[in-house]
Design an enzyme around this catalytic site. Structure first.
Site, PDB file in Angstrom:
ATOM      1  N   GLU A  21      -3.750 -17.333 -10.500  1.00 53.80           N
ATOM      2  CA  GLU A  21      -4.755 -17.666  -9.496  1.00 53.80           C
ATOM      3  C   GLU A  21      -5.300 -16.375  -8.904  1.00 53.80           C
ATOM      4  O   GLU A  21      -4.545 -15.528  -8.406  1.00 53.80           O
ATOM      5  CB  GLU A  21      -4.127 -18.520  -8.391  1.00 53.80           C
ATOM      6  N   ARG A  49     -10.859 -21.341 -15.464  1.00 53.01           N
ATOM      7  CA  ARG A  49     -10.391 -22.669 -15.866  1.00 53.01           C
ATOM      8  C   ARG A  49     -11.551 -23.540 -16.339  1.00 53.01           C
ATOM      9  O   ARG A  49     -11.419 -24.323 -17.271  1.00 53.01           O
ATOM     10  CB  ARG A  49      -9.677 -23.350 -14.690  1.00 53.01           C
ATOM     11  N   SER A  74      -5.090 -29.820 -13.808  1.00 55.64           N
ATOM     12  CA  SER A  74      -5.024 -29.681 -12.359  1.00 55.64           C
ATOM     13  C   SER A  74      -3.701 -30.264 -11.855  1.00 55.64           C
ATOM     14  O   SER A  74      -3.011 -30.992 -12.569  1.00 55.64           O
ATOM     15  CB  SER A  74      -6.201 -30.399 -11.700  1.00 55.64           C
ATOM     16  N   LEU A  75      -3.353 -29.920 -10.620  1.00 55.16           N
ATOM     17  CA  LEU A  75      -2.107 -30.391 -10.019  1.00 55.16           C
ATOM     18  C   LEU A  75      -2.340 -31.685  -9.261  1.00 55.16           C
ATOM     19  O   LEU A  75      -3.431 -31.962  -8.774  1.00 55.16           O
ATOM     20  CB  LEU A  75      -1.562 -29.339  -9.048  1.00 55.16           C
ATOM     21  N   LYS A  89       1.011 -23.068  -3.434  1.00 56.64           N
ATOM     22  CA  LYS A  89      -0.221 -23.305  -4.179  1.00 56.64           C
ATOM     23  C   LYS A  89      -1.318 -22.473  -3.530  1.00 56.64           C
ATOM     24  O   LYS A  89      -1.645 -22.665  -2.367  1.00 56.64           O
ATOM     25  CB  LYS A  89      -0.595 -24.792  -4.151  1.00 56.64           C
ATOM     26  N   GLU A 110       6.821 -22.617  -5.558  1.00 49.88           N
ATOM     27  CA  GLU A 110       6.022 -21.510  -5.036  1.00 49.88           C
ATOM     28  C   GLU A 110       4.802 -22.085  -4.345  1.00 49.88           C
ATOM     29  O   GLU A 110       4.420 -23.235  -4.591  1.00 49.88           O
ATOM     30  CB  GLU A 110       5.612 -20.542  -6.145  1.00 49.88           C
TER      31      GLU A 110
END
Length: 208
Positions: free
Chosen positions: A111, A74, A19-20, A53, A51
């Site tokens: 995504e 995921r 994850s970010l 999210k 870019e």
């Protein structure tokens, strides 16, 4: 993220889908940039690929010899769900890579989401038929991709942008992330038109 449900076969990710992290102030961005430069052992400014999210559902797609072989969610980052049949119904997912020179095995990550226009139109049609109205596009996209019947998935206005590569065999990808995105785009894998390359903290904040 989330635990896989038993109705779908499990897929163990060869490379974890992490994850970010978030940054809420300039100081957070400066700290991120400092960690990057320290770990690279450089005092020079770093070029960053930026870019938006997207708030949808992260997926991993595996192509073998240029053909789509597997689509997975995921999940918890280590184990996801096999949603290949549903992935195949998304118009912007190529079943066969275009161009030439792709690796023997290419795993791409992206995504799946719904645009606001697509979401609103879907709810309008559902309202006319007296059917369930979705609360937000994120949950609608996630629920659509996890339908047991791919015919239902095909009726939903799903889109996808790809933002990176995972496992690659048979050919090395370029060394710069921006160049990887260009290569993916050349193979027919849709990437964000908002992608930009910037320099340093000021470039990151200017992009934001």
């Amino acid at each position: 993220g989330g635990s896989p449900v038993p109705e779908f076969a499990e897929v163990r990710h060869h490379l974890p889908m992490l994850s970010l992290d978030n940054a809420f102030a300039r100081e957070d961005v400066e700290a991120f940039d400092r960690r990057v430069r320290e770990r690279l052992g450089t005092d020079e400014q770093i070029g960053y690929t930026c870019e938006p999210k997207l708030d949808g559902l992260a997926v991993s797609l595996t192509y073998r010899a240029g053909l789509l072989a597997l689509g997975a969610t995921r999940g918890d980052g280590t184990i996801g769900e096999d949603v290949t049949h549903n992935i195949r119904t998304i118009p912007t997912v190529p079943l066969r890579l275009g161009g030439h020179g792709w690796p023997d095995l290419l795993e791409v990550r992206g995504e799946v989401f719904m645009s606001s226009a697509g979401f609103n139109e879907m709810n309008r049609r559902a309202s006319e038929k007296g059917e369930k109205i979705f609360v937000n596009p994120r949950n609608a996209a996630a629920g659509s991709l996890r339908q047991l019947d791919p015919r239902l998935t095909a009726l939903r206005p799903l889109e996808v942008y790809f933002y990176g590569a995972g496992r690659v065999e048979g050919r090395a990808l370029p060394g710069l992330h921006s160049e990887i995105l260009e290569v993916l785009s050349g193979w027919g894998l849709r990437t964000s038109p908002e992608t930009r390359v910037v320099t340093g903290v000021d470039g990151l904040l200017g992009y934001y």
